[in-house]
Design a protein around this motif. Structure first.
Motif, PDB file in Angstrom:
ATOM      1  N   GLY A  30       0.773  -1.235   0.000  1.00 14.82           N
ATOM      2  CA  GLY A  30       0.000   0.000   0.000  1.00 14.82           C
ATOM      3  C   GLY A  30       0.804   1.284   0.000  1.00 14.82           C
ATOM      4  O   GLY A  30       0.239   2.381  -0.066  1.00 14.82           O
ATOM      5  N   GLY A  85       2.841   2.301  -2.304  1.00 11.29           N
ATOM      6  CA  GLY A  85       2.899   2.878  -3.652  1.00 11.29           C
ATOM      7  C   GLY A  85       4.010   2.341  -4.555  1.00 11.29           C
ATOM      8  O   GLY A  85       4.358   2.978  -5.555  1.00 11.29           O
ATOM      9  N   LYS A  86       4.527   1.156  -4.254  1.00  9.52           N
ATOM     10  CA  LYS A  86       5.612   0.581  -5.062  1.00  9.52           C
ATOM     11  C   LYS A  86       5.191   0.380  -6.518  1.00  9.52           C
ATOM     12  O   LYS A  86       5.896   0.767  -7.446  1.00  9.52           O
ATOM     13  N   THR A  87       4.031  -0.249  -6.701  1.00  9.37           N
ATOM     14  CA  THR A  87       3.570  -0.522  -8.060  1.00  9.37           C
ATOM     15  C   THR A  87       3.322   0.782  -8.817  1.00  9.37           C
ATOM     16  O   THR A  87       3.691   0.912  -9.990  1.00  9.37           O
ATOM     17  N   CYS A  88       2.763   1.753  -8.124  1.00 12.56           N
ATOM     18  CA  CYS A  88       2.505   3.052  -8.766  1.00 12.56           C
ATOM     19  C   CYS A  88       3.807   3.738  -9.182  1.00 12.56           C
ATOM     20  O   CYS A  88       3.866   4.368 -10.240  1.00 12.56           O
ATOM     21  N   LYS A 145       4.124   9.525  -1.617  1.00  8.26           N
ATOM     22  CA  LYS A 145       2.824  10.201  -1.405  1.00  8.26           C
ATOM     23  C   LYS A 145       2.985  11.619  -0.854  1.00  8.26           C
ATOM     24  O   LYS A 145       2.151  12.071  -0.054  1.00  8.26           O
ATOM     25  N   ASP A 170       2.310  14.222  -2.238  1.00  8.38           N
ATOM     26  CA  ASP A 170       1.172  15.072  -2.638  1.00  8.38           C
ATOM     27  C   ASP A 170       0.136  15.147  -1.517  1.00  8.38           C
ATOM     28  O   ASP A 170      -0.704  16.047  -1.522  1.00  8.38           O
ATOM     29  N   ALA A 180       4.167   9.361  -6.714  1.00  3.90           N
ATOM     30  CA  ALA A 180       3.866   8.628  -7.957  1.00  3.90           C
ATOM     31  C   ALA A 180       2.674   9.297  -8.627  1.00  3.90           C
ATOM     32  O   ALA A 180       2.584   9.357  -9.855  1.00  3.90           O
TER      33      ALA A 180
HETATM   34  P1  GDP Z   1       1.981  -1.170  -3.318  1.00  8.59           P
HETATM   35  O1  GDP Z   1       1.136  -2.150  -2.562  1.00  8.59           O
HETATM   36  O2  GDP Z   1       3.152  -0.725  -2.513  1.00  8.59           O
HETATM   37  O3  GDP Z   1       2.371  -1.656  -4.681  1.00  8.59           O
HETATM   38  O4  GDP Z   1       1.073   0.144  -3.501  1.00  8.59           O
HETATM   39  P2  GDP Z   1       0.243   0.611  -4.800  1.00  8.59           P
HETATM   40  O5  GDP Z   1       1.176   1.131  -5.844  1.00  8.59           O
HETATM   41  O6  GDP Z   1      -0.672  -0.481  -5.198  1.00  8.59           O
HETATM   42  O7  GDP Z   1      -0.554   1.858  -4.200  1.00  8.59           O
HETATM   43  C1  GDP Z   1      -1.388   1.701  -3.061  1.00  8.59           C
HETATM   44  C2  GDP Z   1      -2.398   2.830  -3.026  1.00  8.59           C
HETATM   45  O8  GDP Z   1      -1.747   4.078  -2.839  1.00  8.59           O
HETATM   46  C3  GDP Z   1      -3.214   2.978  -4.312  1.00  8.59           C
HETATM   47  O9  GDP Z   1      -4.537   3.336  -3.929  1.00  8.59           O
HETATM   48  C4  GDP Z   1      -2.557   4.125  -5.039  1.00  8.59           C
HETATM   49  O10 GDP Z   1      -3.451   4.808  -5.854  1.00  8.59           O
HETATM   50  C5  GDP Z   1      -2.076   4.980  -3.883  1.00  8.59           C
HETATM   51  N1  GDP Z   1      -0.858   5.739  -4.221  1.00  8.59           N
HETATM   52  C6  GDP Z   1       0.310   5.253  -4.679  1.00  8.59           C
HETATM   53  N2  GDP Z   1       1.206   6.227  -4.851  1.00  8.59           N
HETATM   54  C7  GDP Z   1       0.604   7.386  -4.481  1.00  8.59           C
HETATM   55  C8  GDP Z   1       1.014   8.767  -4.428  1.00  8.59           C
HETATM   56  O11 GDP Z   1       2.136   9.146  -4.757  1.00  8.59           O
HETATM   57  N3  GDP Z   1       0.082   9.648  -3.965  1.00  8.59           N
HETATM   58  C9  GDP Z   1      -1.179   9.280  -3.591  1.00  8.59           C
HETATM   59  N4  GDP Z   1      -2.021  10.223  -3.166  1.00  8.59           N
HETATM   60  N5  GDP Z   1      -1.591   7.998  -3.632  1.00  8.59           N
HETATM   61  C10 GDP Z   1      -0.726   7.066  -4.067  1.00  8.59           C
END
Ligand code: GDP
Ligand code: MG
Length: 174
Positions: A19, A21-24, A123, A125, A153
């Motif tokens: 959660g 934001g790695k994938t993002c 995050k 932002d 991201a």
């Molecule tokens: P992972 O589990 O680490 O791969 O996380 P995801 O990339 O799936 O992101 C998890 C959640 O965080 C999603 O709802 C994204 O939309 C949100 N998210 C990721 N990066 C950012 C960011 O830079 N800013 C904001 N506001 N939300 C983000």
């Protein structure tokens, strides 16, 4: 002319709580997209992007975790041969920061000792929801000899810089 289409090839692996934001971050960098629109990462997944640094072609093989971070079952195979690790937390989530020592223990246990690690607070932002002060994260990174960067991201803030800084550091250490 070389037969290779690159001068350097580096494997970069993203780790950190689910959660954060790695994938993002990966999709933003490799595809310029947010959100990625594919939900949670399924299966082992890597993306390739070639960047140019001082006239040299640097091929980055970027591995995203396949959701195993939820089960704490990321093992040696995932870290093996990683040249760099992007250890990510979410600046709006104290818990993701407090888990960092656990991730460091994994790095120590599984990664090779030449690995370059960068700590990323994602995050930014969402500054109004910040739970982890920048100075605190910087101090933590310093103490562990890690680079530190804050990213978004979503807004594409510092994402390009993250991967380019890492590539520069890897070339320097190569
Ligand atoms: P992972 O589990 O680490 O791969 O996380 P995801 O990339 O799936 O992101 C998890 C959640 O965080 C999603 O709802 C994204 O939309 C949100 N998210 C990721 N990066 C950012 C960011 O830079 N800013 C904001 N506001 N939300 C983000
Ligand atoms: Mg993911």
């Amino acid at each position: 002319m070389s037969m290779e289409d690159y001068d350097y090839l580096f494997k970069i692996v993203l780790i950190g709580n689910a959660g954060v934001g790695k994938t993002c971050l990966v999709r933003r960098f490799t595809q310029g997209l947010f959100p990625p629109g594919q939900g949670a990462t399924i299966g082992v997944d890597f993306m390739i992007k070639t960047v140019e640094i001082k006239g040299e072609k640097v091929k980055l093989q970027i591995w995203d975790t396949a959701g195993q971070e939820r089960f704490r079952s990321i093992t040696q195979s995932y870290y093996r041969s990683a040249n760099a690790l992007i250890l990510t937390y979410d600046i709006t989530c104290e818990d993701s920061f407090r888990c960092l020592p656990e991730w460091l223990r994994e790095i120590e246990q599984y990664a090779n000792n030449q690995v370059v690690t960068i700590l990323v607070g994602n995050k930014i932002d969402l500054a109004e929801k910040r739970e982890v002060l920048r100075q605190r994260a910087e101090d933590f990174a310093d103490a562990q000899s890690m680079l530190y960067l804050e990213t978004s991201a979503k807004e594409s803030d510092n994402v390009e810089k993250l991967f380019l800084d890492l590539a520069c550091e890897l070339i320097r250490e190569a």
